[in-house]
Design an enzyme around this catalytic site. Structure first.
Site, short mmCIF file in Angstrom:
data_model
loop_
_atom_site.label_atom_id
_atom_site.label_comp_id
_atom_site.label_asym_id
_atom_site.label_seq_id
_atom_site.Cartn_x
_atom_site.Cartn_y
_atom_site.Cartn_z
CE1 TYR A 101 -3.60 2.66 0.87
CE2 TYR A 101 -1.76 3.66 2.05
CZ TYR A 101 -3.02 3.76 1.49
OH TYR A 101 -3.69 4.95 1.54
CD GLU A 189 -5.90 4.44 -1.07
OE1 GLU A 189 -6.05 4.93 0.07
OE2 GLU A 189 -6.79 3.79 -1.64
#
Ligand code: GDP
Ligand code: MN
Length: 388
Positions: A101, A189
């Site tokens: 992530y 993101e």
């Protein structure tokens, strides 16, 4: 404004973040053509503005162009977490060795952008943050000096990334920050950022949220919104009708529908309904100076709410004329058959004429003079008590 995956990725690519090759398709035939161009297996990905598409079945792999066409037809015909799928991203399928992530958000308390990374990518980061907060590492970015090599190096080390990938990770992290800053984003993101079977880093998913207040500085992004056939389709049918009728409407899911003039009065009306133990079904501001047609549109809309038990019309007429509002109520009741009790508080300009119109209409409406009285009455009738 939230960008679609393919839109976010196109911005990422401009900042040298490696992304899989792919193309957007709106029909199964296009998906087939695209899969053929890419050659080999592809991922067929629903472009909807919501996370968790993978789990909801909105992302599937297809081995051949024919399979891609079939899969595209299936995904185009479904809803992903309540949203209809109108566009697909067809991408070369990637062999995944690890899912990381990497994201940036604005930390309001620090008044800085914060970059976060975790070795536990792929899943929803909120879940990781909740269950194992220590699995997420963060650095705060100085807006003047930007993201430093020391910082990206620390992130790479702290998530346990193998040393050969640290430089590539640093380039991607810097690219993500550049994309974030250049487009006035509030979030950027990559989840997952994958290590491929060939040992390369690749952004497999992308998400960006742009600050709406900065859109005037980014004509290219506003265009993206216009281009995306999907965005207007992301509204619920009720929200679309409200927008088209010029009404400010927010669905809330309770039992008491509200038709009010003025946003402040609409907020106060919901508060008072709650105070007396009711749950508002919606926020609705018909706007100042609403005429009969607009009031009728508002009431029609509210009467269509599933699970509705009662409606409160609260109008404080200044520029808005009570007789116009009354006419609108009568019009809507003539068109929509309803058994739901209506409480009407109608005070202000042309109040007497408005009350006459309601009385002459023959519909059984409950009236109230004050907001408290109106709210108490509507909560009582919504819970099945006899009206007083
Ligand atoms: P999200 O569920 O909406 O966040 O969508 P993602 O784009 O993050 O995809 C969810 C998951 O699908 C990823 O974490 C991957 O495990 C998987 N996935 C997506 N694309 C591919 C692909 O090209 N190949 C493989 N093997 N898996 C993929
Ligand atoms: Mn994802």
């Amino acid at each position: 404004m939230r960008l679609h995956e393919y839109q976010s990725k196109s911005l990422f690519a401009k900042h040298d973040i490696p992304i899989p090759q792919g193309c957007v398709a709106t029909t199964p035939a296009e998906a087939r053509r695209c899969a053929k161009e890419l050659g080999g297996a592809v991922a067929v990905k629903a472009q909807v503005l919501i996370g968790g598409r993978g789990k909801a079945g909105g992302i599937r792999l297809a081995d051949t162009p024919a399979a891609a066409e079939e899969t595209a037809a299936a995904i185009l015909g479904m809803e992903v977490r309540g949203l209809a799928v109108r566009e697909l991203l067809i991408e070369e399928s990637v062999h995944i060795a690890q899912e990381i992530y990497l994201g940036i958000v604005v930390d309001r308390s620090q008044r800085r952008a914060v970059m976060m990374a975790s070795a536990e990518g792929g899943v929803e980061i909120e879940q990781v943050a909740h269950d194992r907060p220590e699995a997420i590492v963060k650095v705060t970015i100085d807006p003047l000096s930007g993201l430093s090599d020391v910082q990206t190096g620390a992130l790479a080390r702290d998530i346990g990334l193998e040393v050969q990938l640290h430089d590539a990770f640093g380039r991607i992290a810097r690219g993500l920050y550049e994309a974030f800053a250049a487009h006035d984003a509030t979030l950027a993101e990559i989840n997952p950022l994958v290590v491929t079977g060939q040992g390369k880093l690749l952004a497999l998913d992308g998400k960006m949220v742009i600050d709406d207040n900065a859109l005037s500085r980014h004509p290219d992004l506003s265009q993206m919104r216009a281009q995306s056939a999907q965005d207007t389709g992301q509204e619920t049918p009720v929200e679309r009708k409200a927008r088209e009728a010029g009404l400010s409407y927010v669905h809330l899911g309770g039992e008491i529908g509200c038709v009010v003039n003025g946003a402040g009065l609409a907020m106060a009306t919901m508060d008072v309904i709650k105070y007396f133990g009711g749950v508002p079904a919606n926020f609705l501001d018909v706007g100042g100076g609403a005429n009969a047609a607009k009031t009728a549109a508002a009431l029609r809309l509210v009467l269509g709410t599933p699970g509705l038990k009662a409606v409160l019309v609260n109008i404080f007429g200044g520029i808005t004329l009570c007789d116009e509002v009354a006419q609108g109520i009568v019009t809507a009741l003539g068109e929509v058959e309803t058994r739901v009790p209506l409480v009407v508080r109608l005070v202000g300009t042309n109040e007497e004429r408005g009350q006459e119109i309601l009385a002459e209409s023959g519909y059984r409406l409950l009236s109230a003079n004050t907001l408290a009285e109106a709210a108490r009455k509507v909560v009582a009738v919504a819970s099945g008590e006899a009206a007083t």
